[in-house]
Design a protein around this motif. Structure first.
Motif, PDB file in Angstrom:
ATOM      1  N   ALA A 142      26.501  28.787  86.375  1.00 28.76           N
ATOM      2  CA  ALA A 142      26.852  29.563  85.037  1.00 28.76           C
ATOM      3  C   ALA A 142      27.669  30.575  84.646  1.00 28.76           C
ATOM      4  N   ARG A 143      27.523  30.704  83.275  1.00 35.09           N
ATOM      5  CA  ARG A 143      28.029  32.246  82.392  1.00 35.09           C
ATOM      6  C   ARG A 143      27.527  33.295  82.871  1.00 35.09           C
ATOM      7  N   ASP A 144      25.951  33.325  82.628  1.00 31.08           N
ATOM      8  CA  ASP A 144      25.408  34.602  83.100  1.00 31.08           C
ATOM      9  C   ASP A 144      23.759  33.876  83.086  1.00 31.08           C
ATOM     10  N   GLN A 145      23.246  35.478  83.065  1.00 33.33           N
ATOM     11  CA  GLN A 145      21.492  34.742  84.085  1.00 33.33           C
ATOM     12  C   GLN A 145      21.025  33.946  83.245  1.00 33.33           C
ATOM     13  N   ILE A 146      20.478  34.341  81.565  1.00 36.55           N
ATOM     14  CA  ILE A 146      20.051  33.605  81.403  1.00 36.55           C
ATOM     15  C   ILE A 146      20.650  31.808  80.924  1.00 36.55           C
ATOM     16  N   ASP A 147      21.902  32.099  81.271  1.00 32.93           N
ATOM     17  CA  ASP A 147      21.979  30.467  80.903  1.00 32.93           C
ATOM     18  C   ASP A 147      22.197  30.052  81.682  1.00 32.93           C
ATOM     19  N   ALA A 148      21.830  29.975  83.494  1.00 30.25           N
ATOM     20  CA  ALA A 148      21.080  29.899  84.812  1.00 30.25           C
ATOM     21  C   ALA A 148      20.122  29.193  83.967  1.00 30.25           C
ATOM     22  N   ARG A 149      18.706  30.335  84.262  1.00 29.87           N
ATOM     23  CA  ARG A 149      16.973  29.718  84.123  1.00 29.87           C
ATOM     24  C   ARG A 149      17.661  28.222  83.064  1.00 29.87           C
ATOM     25  N   LYS A 150      18.535  28.597  81.971  1.00 32.71           N
ATOM     26  CA  LYS A 150      17.935  27.300  81.036  1.00 32.71           C
ATOM     27  C   LYS A 150      18.835  25.856  81.461  1.00 32.71           C
ATOM     28  N   ILE A 151      19.739  25.990  81.967  1.00 37.23           N
ATOM     29  CA  ILE A 151      19.928  25.091  83.218  1.00 37.23           C
ATOM     30  C   ILE A 151      19.074  24.467  84.736  1.00 37.23           C
ATOM     31  N   CYS A 152      18.584  25.575  84.647  1.00 32.20           N
ATOM     32  CA  CYS A 152      17.488  24.999  85.967  1.00 32.20           C
ATOM     33  C   CYS A 152      16.462  24.630  85.047  1.00 32.20           C
ATOM     34  N   ARG A 153      15.515  24.806  84.610  1.00 30.00           N
ATOM     35  CA  ARG A 153      15.314  24.100  83.706  1.00 30.00           C
ATOM     36  C   ARG A 153      15.198  22.834  83.302  1.00 30.00           C
ATOM     37  N   ARG A 154      16.534  23.100  82.243  1.00 32.26           N
ATOM     38  CA  ARG A 154      16.809  21.677  81.927  1.00 32.26           C
ATOM     39  C   ARG A 154      17.170  19.998  83.514  1.00 32.26           C
ATOM     40  N   MET A 155      17.501  21.350  84.449  1.00 28.19           N
ATOM     41  CA  MET A 155      17.303  20.200  85.629  1.00 28.19           C
ATOM     42  C   MET A 155      16.019  19.447  86.038  1.00 28.19           C
ATOM     43  N   PHE A 156      15.451  20.735  86.539  1.00 26.64           N
ATOM     44  CA  PHE A 156      14.323  20.232  87.226  1.00 26.64           C
ATOM     45  C   PHE A 156      13.252  20.892  86.611  1.00 26.64           C
ATOM     46  N   GLY A 157      12.687  20.718  85.117  1.00 26.75           N
ATOM     47  CA  GLY A 157      11.999  20.225  84.720  1.00 26.75           C
ATOM     48  C   GLY A 157      10.925  22.143  84.280  1.00 26.75           C
ATOM     49  N   HIS A 158      10.032  21.630  83.581  1.00 25.08           N
ATOM     50  CA  HIS A 158       9.559  22.977  82.752  1.00 25.08           C
ATOM     51  C   HIS A 158       8.294  23.628  84.031  1.00 25.08           C
ATOM     52  N   ASP A 159       7.899  22.834  84.412  1.00 22.60           N
ATOM     53  CA  ASP A 159       7.205  22.955  85.353  1.00 22.60           C
ATOM     54  C   ASP A 159       7.039  23.693  86.519  1.00 22.60           C
ATOM     55  N   GLU A 160       8.544  24.138  87.373  1.00 23.71           N
ATOM     56  CA  GLU A 160       8.389  25.302  88.257  1.00 23.71           C
ATOM     57  C   GLU A 160       8.789  26.562  87.154  1.00 23.71           C
ATOM     58  N   LYS A 161       8.160  27.538  88.361  1.00 22.62           N
ATOM     59  CA  LYS A 161       8.187  29.165  87.830  1.00 22.62           C
ATOM     60  C   LYS A 161       9.401  30.090  88.830  1.00 22.62           C
TER      61      LYS A 161
END
Length: 52
Positions: free
Chosen positions: A25-44
């Protein structure tokens, strides 16, 4: 891959288990967004670190 991407290690907790995932990803915020899109919102997401 997009221009200016870096590798990030994301530590995720789900159902009492901890996993480390690697995302480009480009930055930390973008990495979090990609992770949520790929693996779901129920992961912490516990931590996001740039891999060197």
């Amino acid at each position: 891959m997009r221009c200016g991407t870096k590798r990030f290690e994301i530590t995720v907790e789900k159902n009492g288990r901890t996993a480390v995932k690697e995302i480009c990803a480009r930055d930390q915020i973008d990495a979090r967004k990609i992770c949520r899109r790929m693996f779901g919102h129920d992961e912490k997401i516990t931590s996001v670190r740039q891999k060197k």
